[in-house]
Design a protein around this motif. Structure first.
Motif, PDB file in Angstrom:
ATOM      1  N   UNK A  47       0.800  -1.221   0.000  1.00 32.39           N
ATOM      2  CA  UNK A  47       0.000   0.000   0.000  1.00 32.39           C
ATOM      3  C   UNK A  47       0.838   1.279   0.000  1.00 32.39           C
ATOM      4  N   UNK A  48       2.090   1.215   0.467  1.00 29.67           N
ATOM      5  CA  UNK A  48       2.846   2.437   0.720  1.00 29.67           C
ATOM      6  C   UNK A  48       4.151   2.503  -0.073  1.00 29.67           C
ATOM      7  N   UNK A  49       4.509   3.741  -0.423  1.00 26.85           N
ATOM      8  CA  UNK A  49       5.771   3.993  -1.111  1.00 26.85           C
ATOM      9  C   UNK A  49       6.936   4.076  -0.126  1.00 26.85           C
ATOM     10  N   UNK A  50       6.638   4.568   1.072  1.00 26.84           N
ATOM     11  CA  UNK A  50       7.656   4.746   2.108  1.00 26.84           C
ATOM     12  C   UNK A  50       7.055   4.363   3.452  1.00 26.84           C
ATOM     13  N   UNK A  51       7.842   3.673   4.280  1.00 25.31           N
ATOM     14  CA  UNK A  51       7.474   3.395   5.663  1.00 25.31           C
ATOM     15  C   UNK A  51       8.556   3.982   6.554  1.00 25.31           C
ATOM     16  N   UNK A  52       8.146   4.706   7.580  1.00 30.51           N
ATOM     17  CA  UNK A  52       9.092   5.282   8.527  1.00 30.51           C
ATOM     18  C   UNK A  52       8.752   4.833   9.940  1.00 30.51           C
ATOM     19  N   UNK A  53       9.759   4.808  10.788  1.00 26.91           N
ATOM     20  CA  UNK A  53       9.559   4.544  12.216  1.00 26.91           C
ATOM     21  C   UNK A  53      10.692   5.239  12.950  1.00 26.91           C
ATOM     22  N   UNK A  54      10.350   6.273  13.718  1.00 27.01           N
ATOM     23  CA  UNK A  54      11.376   7.072  14.378  1.00 27.01           C
ATOM     24  C   UNK A  54      11.237   6.986  15.890  1.00 27.01           C
ATOM     25  N   UNK A  77       3.637  -4.178   3.776  1.00 30.63           N
ATOM     26  CA  UNK A  77       2.811  -3.047   3.344  1.00 30.63           C
ATOM     27  C   UNK A  77       3.542  -2.120   2.378  1.00 30.63           C
ATOM     28  N   UNK A  78       4.856  -2.307   2.203  1.00 33.94           N
ATOM     29  CA  UNK A  78       5.599  -1.530   1.214  1.00 33.94           C
ATOM     30  C   UNK A  78       5.382  -2.088  -0.188  1.00 33.94           C
ATOM     31  N   UNK A 132      16.462   0.919   4.005  1.00 34.04           N
ATOM     32  CA  UNK A 132      16.440  -0.357   3.314  1.00 34.04           C
ATOM     33  C   UNK A 132      15.304  -0.338   2.312  1.00 34.04           C
ATOM     34  N   UNK A 133      15.423  -1.150   1.284  1.00 35.81           N
ATOM     35  CA  UNK A 133      14.438  -1.141   0.200  1.00 35.81           C
ATOM     36  C   UNK A 133      13.793  -2.511   0.056  1.00 35.81           C
ATOM     37  N   UNK A 134      12.498  -2.522  -0.235  1.00 36.97           N
ATOM     38  CA  UNK A 134      11.859  -3.768  -0.649  1.00 36.97           C
ATOM     39  C   UNK A 134      12.189  -3.967  -2.133  1.00 36.97           C
TER      40      UNK A 134
END
Length: 235
Positions: A123-130, A151-152, A229-231
Motif C-alpha cells: 500500500x505504501x511507497x515509504x514506511x518510517x519509524x522514528x 505493506x511496502x 532499506x528497500x523492498x
C-alpha cells in the motif's frame, strides 16, 4: 477486507495486545523531546524526511507515530496529492495526534501495533519509524519488520531512526522515558531497559532475513542514527 483503522473515539476502545512500552502523555513527551534535542528536533525531522526519499504524491506509513509531529512533517512533504497514515498502540497518543496533527486532509491516525498492521499489502511507497522500535518487545520486532515489508510496494523504502546510545545522553534519556512509561510488560515480565539496545544496526540481519536489501546507515548529530532499506522490485 477489514477496516484499515480503529476508531479511537468510540466507547470500549482497547489497546493492541502486548504492544510494548506505551507512553500516554503526549504533551509531556513533546516537552521531553524539546529538552533532549535542544530545539533541534525540527531540523532533525527535516533531515529524516529528506533521507526517507518521500516525494509529492507518495503514500507514507509512519509506525509508532506518537503525537504525530513527524507524520505531520511527512504530510507536508507529500503534499495534497499524497497521504500519510500514522499508527501507534497508545490510544491517548492517537487521539492527540488526530486533534493536533491530523487536520490535513492527507493525514490520518489509527490505533495499531507495529507487529499487527491491518493494512493492505504493497500500500505504501515509504514506511518510517522514528524512536519507536525500542518500544516493541524484542520477541515481536522481526514480526514488526515483516509487517513493514509487507505493506511496502516493491521498490519502496524503509527508514528507521533511533537514539544512538553513547556518551552521557542515553542514561538521561532512559531515566526520563522510565518516568513516562505506563507499562512495559510482556508476558507478565518487565521489559529490558528500553534504551539499552536502541542502535538500529542491530536490525541488519533481520531486515535481510525478511527480504529487504542491505541496509545503509547514517548518523545525525548529536545522537541519532538511522537506516534505509528497500523492498526489492520483482525480478
Amino acid at each position: 477486507m477489514k477496516s484499515h483503522g480503529v476508531d479511537t473515539a468510540g466507547a470500549g476502545v482497547r489497546e493492541p495486545e502486548q504492544p510494548g512500552l506505551l507512553i500516554p502523555w503526549a504533551r509531556r513527551y513533546n516537552l521531553l523531546v524539546t529538552v533532549i534535542f535542544g530545539g533541534r528536533r525540527g531540523a532533525l525531522n527535516n533531515t529524516l524526511v529528506a533521507a526517507s526519499g518521500v516525494r509529492p504524491g507518495d503514500r507514507v506509513l509512519d509506525v509508532g507515530c506518537g503525537p504525530g509531529v513527524f507524520a505531520g512533517r511527512l504530510a507536508e512533504a507529500v503534499g495534497p496529492g499524497g497521504r500519510v497514515v500514522g499508527v501507534d498502540p497508545s490510544a491517548p497518543m492517537v487521539e492527540y495526534a488526530t486533534r493536533h496533527a491530523g487536520r490535513s486532509a492527507n493525514c490520518r491516525f489509527v490505533l495499531a501495533a507495529a507487529q499487527s498492521l491491518d493494512l493492505p499489502d504493497g500500500e505504501f511507497d515509504v514506511v518510517t519509524s522514528t524512536f519507536a522500535m525500542h518500544h516493541i518487545p524484542e520477541a515481536h520486532r522481526k514480526t514488526a519488520l515483516a509487517q513493514m515489508y509487507r505493506v511496502l510496494r516493491p521498490g519502496g523504502l524503509l527508514l528507521i531512526a533511533d537514539a544512538f546510545p553513547s556518551g552521557p545522553v542515553a542514561p538521561r534519556v532512559t531515566r526520563a522515558i522510565a518516568g513516562m512509561v505506563v507499562h512495559g510488560v510482556a508476558h507478565g515480565e518487565a521489559t529490558e531497559d528500553p534504551m539499552s539496545a536502541a542502535d538500529v544496526r542491530q536490525y541488519a540481519d533481520v531486515l535481510r532475513a525478511v527480504g529487504f536489501t542491505e541496509p545503509r546507515f547514517a548518523d545525525v548529530r548529536p545522537w541519532t542514527r538511522y537506516l534505509l532499506a528497500e523492498r526489492p522490485t520483482a525480478v
